[in-house]
Write an enzyme that holds these catalytic residues in place. Sequence first.
Site, PDB file in Angstrom:
ATOM      1  CB  SER A 114      45.534  37.029  34.188  1.00  0.00           C
ATOM      2  OG  SER A 114      45.577  35.801  34.882  1.00  0.00           O
TER       3      SER A 114
ATOM      4  CG  ASP B  14      48.105  35.755  44.104  1.00  0.00           C
ATOM      5  OD1 ASP B  14      47.315  36.663  43.786  1.00  0.00           O
ATOM      6  OD2 ASP B  14      47.987  34.584  43.708  1.00  0.00           O
TER       7      ASP B  14
ATOM      8  CE  LYS C  61      46.131  38.592  40.948  1.00  0.00           C
ATOM      9  NZ  LYS C  61      46.326  37.244  40.375  1.00  0.00           N
TER      10      LYS C  61
ATOM     11  NE  ARG D  25      44.102  39.923  46.142  1.00  0.00           N
ATOM     12  CZ  ARG D  25      44.457  38.716  45.708  1.00  0.00           C
ATOM     13  NH1 ARG D  25      45.608  38.567  45.074  1.00  0.00           N
ATOM     14  NH2 ARG D  25      43.664  37.681  45.901  1.00  0.00           N
TER      15      ARG D  25
END
Length: 413
Positions: free
Chosen positions: A155, A296, A323, A327
Amino acid sequence: MITLIPKKLTGDITIISSKSLSHRYVLAASLAKGVSTIDNVLSSDDLVATKQAMVSLGAKIDGNKITGSKLKKVHDVIDAFESGSTLRFLIPVAMLLNEKITFVGKGLLPVRTQEIYQNMFKDNYVFNHPKDQWLPLEVQGPLQSGIYHMPGNVSSQFVTGLLYALPLVDGDSKVVITSPLESKGYVDLTLDVLKQFGIKIKYENNTFMIPGNQVYQPIKTHVEGDFSGAAFFVVAGIIGSRLELKGLRKDSLQGDRAIIDIVRQMGGVIHDTKDGYEVIPSQTKGITIDVGQIPDLGPILMVLGALSSGVTTITNASRLRIKESDRLDAMIQNLTKLGVKLEVHDDTVKIHGVPNFNQEASVSSYKDHRIAMAMAIASIRSTKPITLDDETVVSKSYPTFFNEFIRLGGEFK
């Protein structure tokens, strides 16, 4: 729990302010010497966490006025709620102090890895947490200048945390990225905000060169609209009815601005306007989309891929697994319930397009704001109602999402 009734959305919407930029502006303003005026900061759970955290470290925040000061420990404990940005941005900043600070959080945040920081800090600083999770995390500095190494496939929040803290230490520092830098768009955002506050950082040959003893200067600015949030309404317009999205900068450095180009590549019709974009209903076609830099966007792009002709291939999707939820698995489970065929191999997913979702299904948000919003948009092209287990999770990034959903013609009960 709500049951989404298939309805098209149409009309005009001013997109909510950028969560990524709001975090960065609040943090920088809190470190500046003087009063900054930051208009249009996002009002969401994550930003409440960041604001409260900076107050715990000595800042004063009154509406759009943020008064920075020399860092000091006002509270022993900083609650990051479920915000990865708050936690990872603030760990190195808190470690500027020679006092113990404890970070706590909830949801999946306690199990989201902080290994990058642990490897950097465990030998020279206090960095204590339970064996089976990362929070509560007790840290103590004072952080020293030096050469810090980290891989690029993690990240960008870890990079940002160091870029905020190291300009304030004595002596110059380097952050060396040892493999290709993913989510570079988020790092570009960080560098741009830091530059606005007078912080000088040079990046070349995979190395950030950071002079020490710098001073954050207060500024006045306005937070632009959020492309991550806008992506849901871009897809809503493509699969439903015309939507005009306002408050978006076409020269934005937000990495998720890529949604515009990706949808256009898929055959979606999007016109530039003075203040944003006009989205026209279009039949899109499947393409290959690398989401390594834009995790995202993964959930809503999977919805669009499912409603595009042919096969949409999502690659480099491993970052979606770390996340607020996994996801990738969440979207695979939900889309399968809606009648979509998907093939999964490691971090690549092939999505076979369908004209409409044609199964009445109960889907889960997996306690993840972006999964909940993706499923709401999916209902536009469903022939049957879709039941969503928890709509309240959108408060993390887009508290007004369902208000706007209804205002534009959406319906649920």
